[in-house]
Design a protein around this motif. Structure first.
Motif, PDB file in Angstrom:
ATOM      1  N   ASP A  82     -54.782 -42.059  58.469  1.00 10.56           N
ATOM      2  CA  ASP A  82     -55.689 -43.101  58.200  1.00 10.56           C
ATOM      3  C   ASP A  82     -55.056 -43.732  57.036  1.00 10.56           C
ATOM      4  O   ASP A  82     -55.195 -45.279  57.109  1.00 10.56           O
ATOM      5  CB  ASP A  82     -57.116 -42.697  57.813  1.00 10.56           C
ATOM      6  CG  ASP A  82     -57.846 -41.982  59.100  1.00 10.56           C
ATOM      7  OD1 ASP A  82     -57.336 -42.811  60.342  1.00 10.56           O
ATOM      8  OD2 ASP A  82     -58.576 -41.504  59.094  1.00 10.56           O
ATOM      9  N   TYR A  83     -54.748 -43.161  56.248  1.00 11.00           N
ATOM     10  CA  TYR A  83     -54.089 -43.881  54.847  1.00 11.00           C
ATOM     11  C   TYR A  83     -52.989 -44.737  55.182  1.00 11.00           C
ATOM     12  O   TYR A  83     -52.816 -46.048  54.529  1.00 11.00           O
ATOM     13  CB  TYR A  83     -53.546 -42.857  53.920  1.00 11.00           C
ATOM     14  CG  TYR A  83     -52.997 -43.267  52.684  1.00 11.00           C
ATOM     15  CD1 TYR A  83     -53.776 -43.713  51.505  1.00 11.00           C
ATOM     16  CD2 TYR A  83     -51.554 -43.372  52.426  1.00 11.00           C
ATOM     17  CE1 TYR A  83     -53.138 -44.131  50.364  1.00 11.00           C
ATOM     18  CE2 TYR A  83     -50.844 -43.563  51.330  1.00 11.00           C
ATOM     19  CZ  TYR A  83     -51.968 -44.173  50.226  1.00 11.00           C
ATOM     20  OH  TYR A  83     -51.296 -44.433  49.098  1.00 11.00           O
ATOM     21  N   LYS A  84     -52.162 -44.526  56.063  1.00 10.69           N
ATOM     22  CA  LYS A  84     -51.000 -45.321  56.370  1.00 10.69           C
ATOM     23  C   LYS A  84     -51.210 -46.690  56.679  1.00 10.69           C
ATOM     24  O   LYS A  84     -50.540 -47.814  56.456  1.00 10.69           O
ATOM     25  CB  LYS A  84     -50.168 -44.805  57.353  1.00 10.69           C
ATOM     26  CG  LYS A  84     -48.686 -45.326  58.069  1.00 10.69           C
ATOM     27  CD  LYS A  84     -48.225 -44.569  58.923  1.00 10.69           C
ATOM     28  CE  LYS A  84     -46.950 -45.410  59.339  1.00 10.69           C
ATOM     29  NZ  LYS A  84     -46.086 -44.622  60.117  1.00 10.69           N
ATOM     30  N   GLY A  85     -52.519 -46.733  57.688  1.00 12.91           N
ATOM     31  CA  GLY A  85     -52.791 -48.147  58.012  1.00 12.91           C
ATOM     32  C   GLY A  85     -53.565 -48.977  56.995  1.00 12.91           C
ATOM     33  O   GLY A  85     -53.880 -50.024  57.272  1.00 12.91           O
ATOM     34  N   ASN A  86     -53.657 -48.565  55.547  1.00 18.07           N
ATOM     35  CA  ASN A  86     -54.522 -49.118  54.650  1.00 18.07           C
ATOM     36  C   ASN A  86     -53.683 -49.709  53.632  1.00 18.07           C
ATOM     37  O   ASN A  86     -54.310 -50.126  52.417  1.00 18.07           O
ATOM     38  CB  ASN A  86     -55.513 -48.399  54.466  1.00 18.07           C
ATOM     39  CG  ASN A  86     -56.783 -48.303  55.522  1.00 18.07           C
ATOM     40  OD1 ASN A  86     -57.201 -49.196  55.985  1.00 18.07           O
ATOM     41  ND2 ASN A  86     -57.073 -46.871  55.857  1.00 18.07           N
ATOM     42  N   VAL A  87     -52.315 -49.275  53.348  1.00 19.96           N
ATOM     43  CA  VAL A  87     -51.789 -49.527  52.289  1.00 19.96           C
ATOM     44  C   VAL A  87     -50.362 -50.328  52.631  1.00 19.96           C
ATOM     45  O   VAL A  87     -49.923 -50.335  53.766  1.00 19.96           O
ATOM     46  CB  VAL A  87     -51.298 -48.157  51.417  1.00 19.96           C
ATOM     47  CG1 VAL A  87     -52.715 -47.876  50.792  1.00 19.96           C
ATOM     48  CG2 VAL A  87     -50.603 -47.309  52.301  1.00 19.96           C
ATOM     49  N   GLU A  88     -49.533 -50.887  51.769  1.00 21.51           N
ATOM     50  CA  GLU A  88     -48.332 -51.425  51.788  1.00 21.51           C
ATOM     51  C   GLU A  88     -47.272 -50.226  52.036  1.00 21.51           C
ATOM     52  O   GLU A  88     -47.675 -48.848  51.914  1.00 21.51           O
ATOM     53  CB  GLU A  88     -47.935 -52.007  50.569  1.00 21.51           C
ATOM     54  CG  GLU A  88     -48.669 -53.287  50.116  1.00 21.51           C
ATOM     55  CD  GLU A  88     -48.078 -54.486  51.108  1.00 21.51           C
ATOM     56  OE1 GLU A  88     -47.181 -54.527  51.976  1.00 21.51           O
ATOM     57  OE2 GLU A  88     -48.784 -55.665  50.895  1.00 21.51           O
ATOM     58  N   SER A  90     -44.286 -49.772  50.973  1.00 21.23           N
ATOM     59  CA  SER A  90     -43.878 -49.070  49.712  1.00 21.23           C
ATOM     60  C   SER A  90     -44.875 -48.286  49.034  1.00 21.23           C
ATOM     61  O   SER A  90     -44.400 -47.205  48.549  1.00 21.23           O
ATOM     62  CB  SER A  90     -43.465 -50.168  48.674  1.00 21.23           C
ATOM     63  OG  SER A  90     -44.763 -51.044  48.358  1.00 21.23           O
ATOM     64  N   THR A  91     -45.862 -48.338  49.187  1.00 22.11           N
ATOM     65  CA  THR A  91     -47.048 -47.473  48.493  1.00 22.11           C
ATOM     66  C   THR A  91     -47.123 -46.426  49.435  1.00 22.11           C
ATOM     67  O   THR A  91     -47.147 -45.343  48.673  1.00 22.11           O
ATOM     68  CB  THR A  91     -48.456 -48.150  48.368  1.00 22.11           C
ATOM     69  OG1 THR A  91     -48.339 -49.416  47.579  1.00 22.11           O
ATOM     70  CG2 THR A  91     -49.530 -47.168  48.053  1.00 22.11           C
ATOM     71  N   PHE A  92     -47.191 -46.430  50.791  1.00 24.87           N
ATOM     72  CA  PHE A  92     -47.126 -45.308  51.523  1.00 24.87           C
ATOM     73  C   PHE A  92     -46.108 -44.331  51.492  1.00 24.87           C
ATOM     74  O   PHE A  92     -46.174 -43.002  51.159  1.00 24.87           O
ATOM     75  CB  PHE A  92     -47.055 -45.781  53.033  1.00 24.87           C
ATOM     76  CG  PHE A  92     -46.993 -44.668  53.932  1.00 24.87           C
ATOM     77  CD1 PHE A  92     -48.204 -43.845  54.289  1.00 24.87           C
ATOM     78  CD2 PHE A  92     -45.936 -44.305  54.818  1.00 24.87           C
ATOM     79  CE1 PHE A  92     -48.198 -42.974  55.018  1.00 24.87           C
ATOM     80  CE2 PHE A  92     -45.990 -43.264  55.955  1.00 24.87           C
ATOM     81  CZ  PHE A  92     -47.027 -42.805  55.918  1.00 24.87           C
ATOM     82  N   GLY A  97     -43.722 -39.263  49.381  1.00 27.49           N
ATOM     83  CA  GLY A  97     -43.001 -38.520  48.564  1.00 27.49           C
ATOM     84  C   GLY A  97     -43.583 -37.599  47.583  1.00 27.49           C
ATOM     85  O   GLY A  97     -43.182 -36.484  47.375  1.00 27.49           O
ATOM     86  N   LEU A  98     -44.884 -37.944  46.850  1.00 23.28           N
ATOM     87  CA  LEU A  98     -45.542 -37.173  46.006  1.00 23.28           C
ATOM     88  C   LEU A  98     -45.905 -35.820  46.938  1.00 23.28           C
ATOM     89  O   LEU A  98     -45.940 -34.805  46.213  1.00 23.28           O
ATOM     90  CB  LEU A  98     -46.850 -37.705  45.518  1.00 23.28           C
ATOM     91  CG  LEU A  98     -46.439 -38.961  44.454  1.00 23.28           C
ATOM     92  CD1 LEU A  98     -47.851 -39.379  43.863  1.00 23.28           C
ATOM     93  CD2 LEU A  98     -45.446 -38.213  43.229  1.00 23.28           C
ATOM     94  N   PHE A  99     -46.495 -36.068  47.994  1.00 18.10           N
ATOM     95  CA  PHE A  99     -46.844 -35.097  48.766  1.00 18.10           C
ATOM     96  C   PHE A  99     -45.644 -34.018  49.150  1.00 18.10           C
ATOM     97  O   PHE A  99     -45.810 -32.655  48.943  1.00 18.10           O
ATOM     98  CB  PHE A  99     -47.682 -35.325  50.038  1.00 18.10           C
ATOM     99  CG  PHE A  99     -49.128 -35.749  49.561  1.00 18.10           C
ATOM    100  CD1 PHE A  99     -49.820 -34.666  49.797  1.00 18.10           C
ATOM    101  CD2 PHE A  99     -49.528 -36.861  49.690  1.00 18.10           C
ATOM    102  CE1 PHE A  99     -51.223 -35.132  49.655  1.00 18.10           C
ATOM    103  CE2 PHE A  99     -50.937 -37.263  49.328  1.00 18.10           C
ATOM    104  CZ  PHE A  99     -51.689 -36.300  49.487  1.00 18.10           C
TER     105      PHE A  99
END
Length: 381
Positions: A82-88, A90-92, A97-99
């Motif tokens: 879900d997160y992937k569809g709501n951010v740029e 570059s942010t994704f 990467g953090l995960f």
């Protein structure tokens, strides 16, 4: 598209269209409540329709496998979809990467219902020892536990109970030049003889713009008549597409008033740039000609600025500084010059969500000019 179709389009922040659907899974025999599932991030209507038809067929034939969320990794996979569809993009990429590097190696195999305060505190302390931005890692790790609550797997989020000190954040925010240090740095940069780098760093110090915004500037954004710069885009990066132009961090456009000396230097740089590019057979009359271009007349990698900066700091034995620190420098010097908080936030393009800013309806043109006048009088450079 039929009005009755379950397939619905939605927009990403970058303007791209994706498709999603919501489908009923029937009634949960344990709770008596209706169960639904949502699938999203389809690039075409056809892909979404195919997934919908397959899911409906499996429901009808009783072959649908119940999705299991046993581990932290399982819940992460649901959340990141879900997160992937709501951010740029570059942010994704930064978030995944953090995960990949920090969160999943520590927590991925834990059964989500077994994750408690002690475990969360243990890993937050580990991140705090290794990372400057450990609070950001904790923030995203906590997001997955919030997702587990939504999935009715747990009742509370133990990460919310873990307190962290603000000491490192404060130290990070203290990276800025004084007025005298900024002037000294710019004089040293000018002595290097690279006019492009000199005007780039002067622009960051005197306008407070982000380096991603500076590298996205085109000459049509520069208004030499009223001495202003239109900040309306930034450079982003994704693993799939490389460098690309996106909206500013807040998604808003702002007009920054500039001093005449900086604008005169920008004009000189434009003349030098055009002369050099024409010798290299580039078309400088294109409407999107970049203010700061690489050897191929394309966008710079934002990471390049660290090499430029470090060379000057080392050669002239100057105080440690980051490129983003020049933005902190501008904000600090504006405050020292007497500018108001809402004027500073407007100039820097902050979201302006704090209580003080909400007391102002807007920042007037006079406030913008007064803010600049205070800064220039204070700098006297």
């Amino acid at each position: 598209m039929s009005k009755k179709t379950p397939i619905k389009p939605y927009k990403l922040k970058n303007g791209d269209t994706r498709y999603m659907f919501r489908i009923s899974l029937g009634t949960d025999p344990l709770t008596g409540k209706q169960k639904n599932t949502t699938r999203r991030s389809f690039r075409t209507i056809g892909q979404a329709q195919l997934a919908y038809d397959r899911l409906k067929y499996e429901l009808h034939n009783g072959t649908l496998k119940k999705q299991q969320f046993n581990t932290y990794q399982d819940v992460y996979e649901e959340w990141i979809n879900d997160y992937k569809g709501n951010v740029e993009k570059s942010t994704f990429d930064k978030t995944t990467g953090l995960f990949k590097n920090h969160i999943l190696p520590a927590m991925g195999d834990y059964r989500v219902e077994k994750i408690n305060y002690q475990l969360c505190k243990k890993h937050v302390n580990e991140w705090m020892e290794k990372l400057v931005r450990f609070n950001m890692v904790k923030f995203y790790a906590s997001k997955v536990m919030d997702e587990a609550i939504k999935l009715n797997l747990i009742e509370t989020n133990p990460f919310k109970l873990v307190e962290t000190p603000n000491k490192r954040i404060k130290n990070k925010m203290e990276i800025y030049f004084t007025r005298e240090q900024l002037i000294d740095f710019l004089n040293c940069t000018e002595n290097e003889g690279d006019f492009k780098k000199y005007i780039f760093f002067r622009l960051l110090g005197f306008a407070g713009i982000r380096k991603s915004e500076a590298f996205a500037l085109t000459w049509e954004d520069i208004n030499f008549v009223d001495n202003s710069i239109n900040i309306n885009k930034a450079i982003g990066y994704s693993k799939d597409n490389g460098l690309y132009v996106k909206s500013t961090k807040t998604g808003e456009t702002r007009i920054i008033k500039m001093d005449s000396k900086t604008m005169d230097i920008l004009k000189t740089w434009q003349e030098k740039q055009f002369e050099k590019l024409q010798l290299l057979s580039f078309n400088v009359n294109q409407p999107k000609q970049l203010v700061f271009q690489n050897a191929e007349n394309k966008h710079f990698q934002p990471s390049r600025t660290w090499g430029w900066l470090n060379k000057i700091l080392t050669e002239y034995n100057l105080k440690y500084m980051t490129t983003h620190g020049l933005r902190h420098t501008h904000a600090t010097l504006l405050a020292e010059a007497g500018a108001s908080l809402p004027s500073i936030q407007q100039r820097l393009g902050h979201s302006g969500k704090d209580t003080t800013t909400k007391t102002y309806i807007h920042v007037t043109e006079k406030m913008k000019t007064d803010t600049l006048d205070m800064f220039i009088e204070y700098m006297d450079y």
